[in-house]
Design a protein around this motif. Structure first.
Motif, PDB file in Angstrom:
ATOM      1  N   ILE A 120       0.993  -1.120  -0.073  1.00 28.93           N
ATOM      2  CA  ILE A 120      -0.100  -0.095  -0.025  1.00 28.93           C
ATOM      3  C   ILE A 120       0.967   1.321   0.070  1.00 28.93           C
ATOM      4  O   ILE A 120       1.739   1.334   0.847  1.00 28.93           O
ATOM      5  N   LYS A 157      -2.582   0.545  -4.301  1.00 30.99           N
ATOM      6  CA  LYS A 157      -2.566  -0.690  -3.840  1.00 30.99           C
ATOM      7  C   LYS A 157      -1.943  -1.621  -4.866  1.00 30.99           C
ATOM      8  O   LYS A 157      -2.607  -1.853  -5.953  1.00 30.99           O
ATOM      9  N   ASP A 206      -9.773  -2.899   5.290  1.00 30.70           N
ATOM     10  CA  ASP A 206      -9.257  -3.173   3.811  1.00 30.70           C
ATOM     11  C   ASP A 206     -10.149  -4.239   3.263  1.00 30.70           C
ATOM     12  O   ASP A 206     -10.111  -5.323   3.549  1.00 30.70           O
TER      13      ASP A 206
END
Length: 242
Positions: A120, A157, A206
């Motif tokens: 990330i 990401k 997430d």
């Protein structure tokens, strides 16, 4: 070749710090910071079949993070200093767990795909309170208590999966987490190594690693956007003051 590049970087960085502009005080009050952070893996697998099997065969145990940021002293009052800055952060996860590949490509699949490497990339906003405990004979602070407040905004990401070497990345600006640390710093000339422990963490749940594949039925947990979840996280940093 890699060794030569590293040597060139070190030499270039040294000359950068020696620029006349810096000696003239244009960057006075600014600091450049590097940090390495480590925390245990988030191993919550909820109702996934035989989670203990995945955990027992897992070779890695920790997530890692690398930070680079520049900040400036915005307030100095007696023993208290407040710094504010901005930078870049990358968080790396290698826990071989199922993930939601639909987040990246928008497609569904019946097979479970597992993480090989999940990164990330984030913009980091930092505000640090520093209270001086011990002062050098020249009046310069030496040992200080530091309390950094970090707001991390995810930009990208990137994932590598084990299913046919699945690779994907997604650009999306979104809240990642807000965290507070507490620690100590010790100034040596213009350098200041520090160590801190995270005491609070508010994070976005997430959707890449927490999704319906981990549950038999759609749970209330997935209806939440954020959670307070603070794994033991330690930061090792060093700053250079111009």
């Amino acid at each position: 070749m890699k060794t030569r590049l590293n040597i060139c970087f070190i030499v270039a960085f040294y000359h950068f710090l020696s620029l006349p502009l810096i000696s003239q005080g244009i960057l006075k009050g600014f600091e450049i910071n590097f940090a390495y952070l480590i925390e245990p893996q988030d191993r919550r697998l909820f109702e996934y079949p035989h989670p203990e099997t995945l955990i027992n065969i897992e070779k890695s145990s920790f997530d890692f993070q690398y930070d680079f940021y520049i900040n400036k002293n915005i307030l100095k009052k007696k023993k208290l200093n407040i710094y504010s800055g901005i930078g870049y952060s990358v968080h790396i996860n290698k826990f071989d767990r199922p993930f939601e590949h639909g987040y990246f490509d928008g497609t569904g699949s019946f097979e479970a795909r597992f993480i090989r490497r999940y990164s990330i990339h984030r913009i980091k906003l930092v505000n640090t309170f520093k209270y001086n405990l011990i002062t050098h004979s020249n009046g310069q602070e030496r040992l200080s208590v530091i309390i950094p407040f970090n707001l991390n905004i995810a930009l990208n990401k990137n994932i590598v999966g084990e299913f046919h070497e699945y690779k994907a990345n997604k650009w999306r600006v979104e809240f990642n987490n807000f965290e507070i640390y507490s620690g100590l710093s010790y100034r040596i000339g213009k350098f200041e190594p520090n160590i801190a422990y995270r005491i609070f963490n508010l994070q976005k749940i997430d959707p890449v690693i927490f999704n319906s594949i981990l549950f038999d039925f759609f749970p209330d947990f997935l209806k939440m956007k954020n959670e307070i979840y603070n794994l033991n996280k330690i930061m090792f940093g060093i700053s250079y003051q111009f």
